[in-house]
Design a protein around this motif. Structure first.
Motif, mmCIF file in Angstrom:
data_model
loop_
_atom_site.group_PDB
_atom_site.id
_atom_site.type_symbol
_atom_site.label_atom_id
_atom_site.label_comp_id
_atom_site.label_asym_id
_atom_site.label_seq_id
_atom_site.Cartn_x
_atom_site.Cartn_y
_atom_site.Cartn_z
ATOM 1 N N VAL A 42 29.791 -16.169 -56.459
ATOM 2 C CA VAL A 42 30.414 -14.854 -56.557
ATOM 3 C C VAL A 42 29.651 -13.916 -55.632
ATOM 4 C CG1 VAL A 42 30.903 -12.875 -58.043
ATOM 5 C CG2 VAL A 42 31.216 -15.202 -58.918
ATOM 6 N N LEU A 43 30.380 -13.212 -54.763
ATOM 7 C CA LEU A 43 29.768 -12.320 -53.789
ATOM 8 C C LEU A 43 30.006 -10.871 -54.217
ATOM 9 C CD1 LEU A 43 31.058 -14.147 -50.580
ATOM 10 C CD2 LEU A 43 28.804 -14.398 -51.658
ATOM 11 N N GLY A 44 28.935 -10.139 -54.445
ATOM 12 C CA GLY A 44 29.057 -8.746 -54.844
ATOM 13 C C GLY A 44 29.289 -7.857 -53.644
ATOM 14 N N ALA A 45 30.307 -6.975 -53.718
ATOM 15 C CA ALA A 45 30.633 -6.051 -52.624
ATOM 16 C C ALA A 45 30.537 -4.623 -53.138
ATOM 17 C CB ALA A 45 32.037 -6.332 -52.095
ATOM 18 N N CYS A 46 29.614 -3.848 -52.569
ATOM 19 C CA CYS A 46 29.418 -2.480 -53.047
ATOM 20 C C CYS A 46 29.453 -1.458 -51.925
ATOM 21 C CB CYS A 46 28.093 -2.368 -53.805
ATOM 22 S SG CYS A 46 26.649 -2.800 -52.831
ATOM 23 N N SER A 47 29.801 -1.885 -50.701
ATOM 24 C CA SER A 47 29.744 -0.994 -49.554
ATOM 25 C C SER A 47 30.897 -1.277 -48.603
ATOM 26 C CB SER A 47 28.411 -1.167 -48.821
ATOM 27 O OG SER A 47 28.424 -0.545 -47.552
ATOM 28 N N MET A 48 31.288 -0.262 -47.839
ATOM 29 C CA MET A 48 32.312 -0.469 -46.824
ATOM 30 C C MET A 48 31.835 -1.441 -45.745
ATOM 31 S SD MET A 48 32.169 3.110 -44.678
ATOM 32 C CE MET A 48 30.692 3.608 -43.750
ATOM 33 N N LEU A 49 30.514 -1.621 -45.627
ATOM 34 C CA LEU A 49 29.983 -2.579 -44.661
ATOM 35 C C LEU A 49 30.316 -4.017 -45.036
ATOM 36 C CD1 LEU A 49 26.443 -1.009 -44.057
ATOM 37 C CD2 LEU A 49 28.500 -0.745 -42.668
ATOM 38 N N ASP A 50 30.653 -4.243 -46.310
ATOM 39 C CA ASP A 50 31.011 -5.591 -46.745
ATOM 40 C C ASP A 50 32.433 -5.969 -46.323
ATOM 41 O OD1 ASP A 50 28.537 -5.830 -47.976
ATOM 42 O OD2 ASP A 50 29.260 -4.997 -49.867
ATOM 43 N N ILE A 51 33.224 -5.003 -45.894
ATOM 44 C CA ILE A 51 34.608 -5.282 -45.507
ATOM 45 C C ILE A 51 34.669 -6.103 -44.215
ATOM 46 C CG2 ILE A 51 36.831 -4.251 -44.899
ATOM 47 C CD1 ILE A 51 35.943 -1.840 -46.707
ATOM 48 N N PRO A 52 34.048 -5.661 -43.112
ATOM 49 C CA PRO A 52 34.045 -6.517 -41.914
ATOM 50 C C PRO A 52 33.276 -7.814 -42.120
ATOM 51 C CG PRO A 52 32.622 -4.596 -41.592
ATOM 52 C CD PRO A 52 33.392 -4.365 -42.853
ATOM 53 N N LEU A 53 32.268 -7.782 -43.001
ATOM 54 C CA LEU A 53 31.517 -9.006 -43.295
ATOM 55 C C LEU A 53 32.435 -10.031 -43.961
ATOM 56 C CD1 LEU A 53 28.737 -10.406 -43.330
ATOM 57 C CD2 LEU A 53 28.359 -9.379 -45.585
ATOM 58 N N ALA A 54 33.276 -9.580 -44.872
ATOM 59 C CA ALA A 54 34.219 -10.482 -45.524
ATOM 60 C C ALA A 54 35.198 -11.053 -44.508
ATOM 61 C CB ALA A 54 34.971 -9.734 -46.618
ATOM 62 N N GLN A 55 35.609 -10.244 -43.553
ATOM 63 C CA GLN A 55 36.537 -10.715 -42.525
ATOM 64 C C GLN A 55 35.909 -11.833 -41.695
ATOM 65 O OE1 GLN A 55 37.725 -7.677 -39.743
ATOM 66 N NE2 GLN A 55 39.499 -8.838 -39.033
ATOM 67 N N ARG A 56 34.608 -11.712 -41.399
ATOM 68 C CA ARG A 56 33.928 -12.721 -40.588
ATOM 69 C C ARG A 56 33.642 -13.992 -41.375
ATOM 70 N NH1 ARG A 56 30.936 -8.122 -39.030
ATOM 71 N NH2 ARG A 56 29.155 -8.778 -40.285
ATOM 72 N N LEU A 57 33.269 -13.854 -42.640
ATOM 73 C CA LEU A 57 32.761 -15.004 -43.388
ATOM 74 C C LEU A 57 33.778 -15.683 -44.297
ATOM 75 C CD1 LEU A 57 29.234 -13.737 -44.564
ATOM 76 C CD2 LEU A 57 29.792 -15.076 -42.542
ATOM 77 N N LEU A 58 34.800 -14.955 -44.733
ATOM 78 C CA LEU A 58 35.608 -15.466 -45.837
ATOM 79 C C LEU A 58 37.066 -15.755 -45.490
ATOM 80 C CD1 LEU A 58 34.332 -13.107 -48.691
ATOM 81 C CD2 LEU A 58 33.390 -15.304 -47.922
ATOM 82 N N SER A 59 37.437 -15.604 -44.229
ATOM 83 C CA SER A 59 38.846 -15.826 -43.881
ATOM 84 C C SER A 59 39.280 -17.258 -44.164
ATOM 85 C CB SER A 59 39.084 -15.475 -42.412
ATOM 86 O OG SER A 59 38.264 -16.260 -41.563
ATOM 87 N N ARG A 60 38.332 -18.205 -44.154
ATOM 88 C CA ARG A 60 38.657 -19.617 -44.419
ATOM 89 C C ARG A 60 37.858 -20.163 -45.608
ATOM 90 N NH1 ARG A 60 38.968 -22.301 -38.308
ATOM 91 N NH2 ARG A 60 40.575 -20.873 -37.495
ATOM 92 N N ALA A 61 37.392 -19.290 -46.456
ATOM 93 C CA ALA A 61 36.593 -19.722 -47.602
ATOM 94 C C ALA A 61 37.452 -20.485 -48.603
ATOM 95 C CB ALA A 61 35.946 -18.519 -48.277
ATOM 96 N N ASP A 62 36.819 -21.420 -49.295
ATOM 97 C CA ASP A 62 37.500 -22.213 -50.314
ATOM 98 C C ASP A 62 37.679 -21.366 -51.574
ATOM 99 O OD1 ASP A 62 38.409 -24.020 -52.166
ATOM 100 O OD2 ASP A 62 36.761 -25.460 -51.906
ATOM 101 N N PRO A 63 38.918 -21.025 -51.956
ATOM 102 C CA PRO A 63 39.114 -20.165 -53.133
ATOM 103 C C PRO A 63 38.665 -20.803 -54.438
ATOM 104 C CG PRO A 63 41.211 -21.041 -52.352
ATOM 105 C CD PRO A 63 40.179 -21.391 -51.317
ATOM 106 N N ALA A 64 38.440 -22.107 -54.423
ATOM 107 C CA ALA A 64 37.935 -22.765 -55.628
ATOM 108 C C ALA A 64 36.424 -22.612 -55.755
ATOM 109 C CB ALA A 64 38.304 -24.251 -55.616
#
Length: 358
Positions: free
Chosen positions: A106-128
């Motif tokens: 589980v990845l905690g997101a508390c900042s707008m800086l986590d938005i581009p980070l999610a785009q870079r790291l999680l676009s192909r992440a395994d939802p399981a």
């Protein structure tokens, strides 16, 4: 279930109290918890109820990611079956660590800086295997737009303990004291606020303002205050883990900048009934003008002077504002709600069934 809560110094400096509440709340729900924190953190600053695994944090981001990933052996030996990385700066290392252990994260997101980070790291992440817990709905919605449609992005607001005490009312003749909490870096927002403070001080020369920066060097703020003749009315508070607890004893909390970052300090101030003045921030859904805070959009020095003068001249008005904020937090952000939501997310990611009430 055995969960590893992965934290760093910067996040703990802001969220130490919610971290302690999370550990105790999870243990109370019969979740085994191990606290993965920097080795230089005093053991008195973390919860004594959970296990402890220290890691060596440095100022080099890449090195930190590598050291987090190497925690697989001690965590595997403890039988950890889920990772919760509490700060965006821990995502990369946490993802590698979870992959090595074969556990969900589980990845905690508390900042707008986590938005581009999610785009870079999680676009192909395994939802399981991967889920995101965002502290506000605007941050959650922004992340959903950049990740796969099947990836779970859940809003779980930071919880605070309810306070049974009535909001404090400043007594007649009592010196007005306010906390100014931003990132500590001099900019146009601080310039506008200091201009407003200068106007207030000319009418109320005993007023005091305590400047709290998030680790940033506040030398430029000191220089500007000196040039305006305000050094007798301001103090720059040193950074120390947990020092923000003392700051909640003032008469008002001021956020001079829109940082796009959720901070439990604001919610805890509301829980105490402390009135809040803040710049409008589109990523913070708990700043509701007239209900939880006085929200200013692009304030000028005159705007700041007007609002501060209101706070000083009408203590009953500000106490009523604090009462409304306290009521909102009591109904919308209790710690019990956060624990329940976190536990539900853990169970979904770990594939565990949710027990029915007895």
């Amino acid at each position: 279930m055995h969960v590893a809560l992965l934290a760093n110094q910067a996040w703990l400096d802001e969220e130490l109290t919610p971290f302690q509440h999370l550990v105790v709340g999870l243990i109370d729900e019969r979740v085994r918890v191990v606290q993965v924190v920097p080795q230089h953190i005093d053991t008195e600053d973390v919860s004594m109820f959970g296990g402890l695994v220290p890691w060596h944090e440095t100022r080099v981001t890449v090195m930190n990611q590598h050291r987090i990933a190497r925690l697989d052996e001690p965590l595997e030996a403890l039988g950890v079956d889920l990772i919760h990385a509490l700060d965006g700066r821990l995502w990369r290392g946490g993802l590698k660590l979870a992959d090595s252990l074969g556990t969900p994260i589980v990845l905690g997101a508390c900042s707008m800086l986590d938005i581009p980070l999610a785009q870079r790291l999680l676009s192909r992440a395994d939802p399981a295997k991967v889920a995101v817990a965002a502290v506000t709905e605007p941050i959650a919605e922004a992340i959903r737009q950049h990740v796969g449609p099947d990836l779970l992005v859940q809003t779980i607001g930071t919880g605070v303990h309810n306070q049974s005490t009535e909001p404090p009312v400043r007594q007649e003749g009592e010196t007005f004291c306010a906390i100014v909490s931003g990132n500590g870096v001099w900019d146009s927002d601080y310039d506008a606020l200091l201009g407003g403070i200068a106007s207030v001080v000319r009418r109320r020369p005993m007023s005091q303002f305590f400047f709290d920066g998030q680790g940033g060097a506040q030398h430029q703020i000191w220089k500007a205050a000196s040039a305006m003749g305000l050094l007798a009315n301001i103090s720059l508070t040193p950074r120390r883990l947990g020092h923000r607890e003392m700051l909640l004893r003032a008469h008002a909390l001021i956020h001079p900048q829109a940082l796009g970052k959720s901070r439990s300090l604001t919610l805890r101030a509301m829980a105490w009934g402390l009135p809040v003045i803040a710049c409008h921030d589109p990523y913070l859904d708990y700043l509701i003008d007239g209900q939880t805070a006085t929200v200013l959009d692009g304030p000028t020095p005159e705007d700041w002077a007007h609002q501060l003068q209101r706070f000083i001249e009408d203590p009953k008005l500000t106490a009523a504002m604090g009462q409304r904020a306290q009521d909102w937090v009591r109904h919308n952000r209790p710690t019990s709600h956060q624990i329940a939501d976190v536990l539900d997310l853990y169970r979904r990611m770990a594939g565990q069934t949710i027990p029915f009430p007895a």
